[in-house]
Scaffold this active site. Sequence first.
Site, PDB file in Angstrom:
ATOM      1  N   GLY A   1       3.290   2.801   1.000  1.00 42.47           N
ATOM      2  CA  GLY A   1       2.464   2.409   2.541  1.00 42.47           C
ATOM      3  C   GLY A   1       3.863   2.923   3.204  1.00 42.47           C
ATOM      4  O   GLY A   1       4.850   3.427   2.713  1.00 42.47           O
ATOM      5  N   CYS A   2       3.190   3.537   4.697  1.00 35.10           N
ATOM      6  CA  CYS A   2       3.597   4.805   5.062  1.00 35.10           C
ATOM      7  C   CYS A   2       4.855   3.919   5.679  1.00 35.10           C
ATOM      8  O   CYS A   2       5.907   4.338   6.173  1.00 35.10           O
ATOM      9  CB  CYS A   2       2.819   5.254   6.605  1.00 35.10           C
ATOM     10  SG  CYS A   2       1.812   3.831   7.397  1.00 35.10           S
ATOM     11  N   HIS A   3       4.903   2.468   6.379  1.00 33.92           N
ATOM     12  CA  HIS A   3       6.253   2.161   7.128  1.00 33.92           C
ATOM     13  C   HIS A   3       6.664   1.868   6.277  1.00 33.92           C
ATOM     14  O   HIS A   3       8.108   1.801   6.208  1.00 33.92           O
ATOM     15  CB  HIS A   3       5.379   0.714   7.791  1.00 33.92           C
ATOM     16  CG  HIS A   3       4.646   1.000   8.841  1.00 33.92           C
ATOM     17  ND1 HIS A   3       4.405   1.010  10.209  1.00 33.92           N
ATOM     18  CD2 HIS A   3       2.977   0.085   9.019  1.00 33.92           C
ATOM     19  CE1 HIS A   3       3.838   1.104  11.025  1.00 33.92           C
ATOM     20  NE2 HIS A   3       3.079   0.808  10.056  1.00 33.92           N
TER      21      HIS A   3
END
Length: 316
Positions: A116-118
């Site tokens: 995921g990005c975060h």
Amino acid sequence: MNPYKVFIVGHEGTTGLRIHERLQGRKDIELLSIEDGDRKNIDKIAAIAKTADVVFFCLPDSASKDIVAVIGDYDCKIIDTSTVFRTDTDWAYGFPELGDDYRGGIQEKKHIANPGCHASGMIACIAPLVKSDIVPSDYPFTITSLTGYSGGGKEMINQYELSPKDYFLYAPRQYGLGQGHKHLPEVMHVCGLTDAPIFMPIVDDYYSGMEVTVGLHKRLLSSGSTLKTVHQALDTFYKGSKIVTVAPLNVAEDNKSFLDANRLSNTDGMVISVTGNDDRIMVHAVFDNLGKGASGAAVQCMNIALGLPEETGLSL
């Protein structure tokens, strides 16, 4: 040599479109397509996937589960960008910079879960410090993450780009207030944390770019830890990486500078910086939420899985 056949399922979404952009001009890749009317037809998807070398899933969790149940035994490599397989130990986790086991898993396993990005920013900052025993696994992290609105997908992009748009969209907006953000399980799993961090994601009025900041108190770190030893641990961990780099330690200059969340927008790399002082240390990861935080990471994983230079087709 014949080009590798690649099929993007969900190519009309933000991540799928970005993967398509990165691959469409490559002579070593043949992009397979599906008729618009068949995009949700699992039988049609399966028939195309059977001819592919690599299949990207850029779909909601439930749709990814349904399709993997049908084509999971096919010979193709599957790279899934949803949250559903990121803590599944049968799947490779797509962050090769974490070590040889991760890189080897991407090379050898058929199924790869894209981070995921975060989570990419949090893991990049935390995992090396836990592995080096500077930070204990039960550290009470509080983490902020600032992202551009493209991270919210088509619906959020439309909200922010509407003219005129809602007055409140001009200012930063914190979300995930219930501390149940979908990226926390993978962060705990990959970093080996025993307690979930307090996580404060913020979306702001710019298109892309992400800045994750992890704060550390010296009194809670291993004996002798300083701002310099934290930086050294990160610099050593990522030495030789072409994608993740650690900025030189220049506290006097960095502490009086602005850290721009969109600095690496439209690129596929990540830069880690260390700021603060010996009592309160900050570790920052700056990258593009659509690059190393999504499609760039997925293409990097594909390159490794196919035995190609990992940076092929990426913007660094």
